[in-house]
Design an enzyme around this catalytic site. Structure first.
Site, mmCIF file in Angstrom:
data_model
loop_
_atom_site.group_PDB
_atom_site.id
_atom_site.type_symbol
_atom_site.label_atom_id
_atom_site.label_comp_id
_atom_site.label_asym_id
_atom_site.label_seq_id
_atom_site.Cartn_x
_atom_site.Cartn_y
_atom_site.Cartn_z
ATOM 1 N N ASP A 48 -6.667 23.108 -14.567
ATOM 2 C CA ASP A 48 -5.809 24.091 -13.708
ATOM 3 C C ASP A 48 -6.297 25.301 -14.515
ATOM 4 O O ASP A 48 -6.135 25.176 -15.755
ATOM 5 C CB ASP A 48 -4.421 24.065 -13.720
ATOM 6 C CG ASP A 48 -3.904 22.924 -12.897
ATOM 7 O OD1 ASP A 48 -4.597 22.296 -12.143
ATOM 8 O OD2 ASP A 48 -2.807 22.821 -12.389
ATOM 9 N N ARG A 59 -14.696 38.633 -9.450
ATOM 10 C CA ARG A 59 -15.294 37.756 -10.301
ATOM 11 C C ARG A 59 -15.926 36.943 -9.405
ATOM 12 O O ARG A 59 -15.744 36.297 -8.256
ATOM 13 C CB ARG A 59 -13.880 37.023 -10.809
ATOM 14 C CG ARG A 59 -13.260 37.769 -11.846
ATOM 15 C CD ARG A 59 -11.889 36.995 -12.346
ATOM 16 N NE ARG A 59 -11.115 37.582 -13.087
ATOM 17 C CZ ARG A 59 -11.213 37.650 -14.566
ATOM 18 N NH1 ARG A 59 -11.896 37.173 -14.993
ATOM 19 N NH2 ARG A 59 -10.141 38.662 -15.050
ATOM 20 N N LYS A 72 -12.617 23.305 -5.745
ATOM 21 C CA LYS A 72 -11.719 23.784 -6.175
ATOM 22 C C LYS A 72 -10.536 24.201 -5.141
ATOM 23 O O LYS A 72 -10.860 24.173 -4.008
ATOM 24 C CB LYS A 72 -12.201 25.377 -6.611
ATOM 25 C CG LYS A 72 -13.087 25.353 -7.888
ATOM 26 C CD LYS A 72 -13.632 26.842 -8.204
ATOM 27 C CE LYS A 72 -14.509 26.657 -9.080
ATOM 28 N NZ LYS A 72 -15.372 28.142 -9.421
ATOM 29 N N TYR A 132 -6.369 28.344 -9.945
ATOM 30 C CA TYR A 132 -7.239 27.265 -9.169
ATOM 31 C C TYR A 132 -7.094 26.003 -9.978
ATOM 32 O O TYR A 132 -7.171 25.893 -11.281
ATOM 33 C CB TYR A 132 -8.674 27.972 -9.070
ATOM 34 C CG TYR A 132 -9.264 28.378 -10.000
ATOM 35 C CD1 TYR A 132 -10.272 27.665 -10.679
ATOM 36 C CD2 TYR A 132 -8.962 29.896 -10.581
ATOM 37 C CE1 TYR A 132 -11.141 28.305 -11.795
ATOM 38 C CE2 TYR A 132 -9.648 30.220 -11.580
ATOM 39 C CZ TYR A 132 -10.776 29.790 -12.188
ATOM 40 O OH TYR A 132 -11.416 30.342 -13.128
#
Length: 191
Positions: A48, A59, A72, A132
């Site tokens: 995680d 990003r 993911k 994520y």
């Protein structure tokens, strides 16, 4: 939970069932058994990650190359982001296409990205906390990337270009046409 298919095979929007009252809300953000039963995705998350970013921070677009490719499951804990998955599986009917989904602390939506996607997001609120789950551990030597502003992909980020903040690394990614054919459509990257 509701599972919504997108225009790219394997990319799924997950809407958890949220229980709310005058005290606030509760929802199950992840349940392995239910996730498998309702999505059909056979994966086991092993890492995680969490990031905190300001408005305009972009990003991406990142991926990991086989044998360290990652699926993911992403979500926003605070704020709003535009989350993007780009199909980089050569031979796919949606190769070079993207799906963009607004993930917010209020809609509780999550996006599942299978292996073979480049991933990125831009922060739409003053600040965002992004989480994520990954089904493979991070390996720096396996990093791959695609330019966030690749004109052939044509992502509409929803933020004025002058307001976008990038890391030094994210300023210098190759275009999709410049990267090697890493993922091939139909190959199993989960073995």
């Amino acid at each position: 939970m509701a599972v919504i298919k997108t225009d790219i095979e394997g990319v799924l929007i997950i809407e958890p069932k949220v229980f709310g009252d005058e005290r606030g809300y509760f929802f199950e953000s992840y349940n392995e058994e239910r996730f498998l039963a309702e999505t059909g995705v056979k994966t086991r998350f092993v890492q995680d990650n969490e990031s905190k970013s300001k408005y305009g921070v972009l990003r991406g677009l990142h991926f990991q190359k086989p044998p360290y490719a990652q699926s993911k499951l992403v979500r926003v804990v605070r704020g709003r982001v535009l989350d993007v998955a780009v199909d980089i599986r050569v031979g796919s009917p949606t190769y070079g296409k993207y799906v963009a989904v607004e993930l917010t602390e209020d809609n509780h939506r999550q996006l599942f990205l299978p292996r073979g996607m480049a991933h990125g997001f831009v922060v739409l609120s003053d600040e965002a906390i992004f989480q994520y789950k990954c089904d493979n551990l991070y390996h720096p030597e396996s990093e791959g990337s695609v330019a966030w502003d690749d004109k052939t992909i044509g992502i509409e980020w929803g933020v004025d270009k002058a307001d976008i903040t990038l890391s030094e690394k994210d300023k210098h990614h190759p275009t999709l046409a410049e990267i090697d054919e890493i993922f091939k459509y139909g190959e199993d990257y989960y073995a």
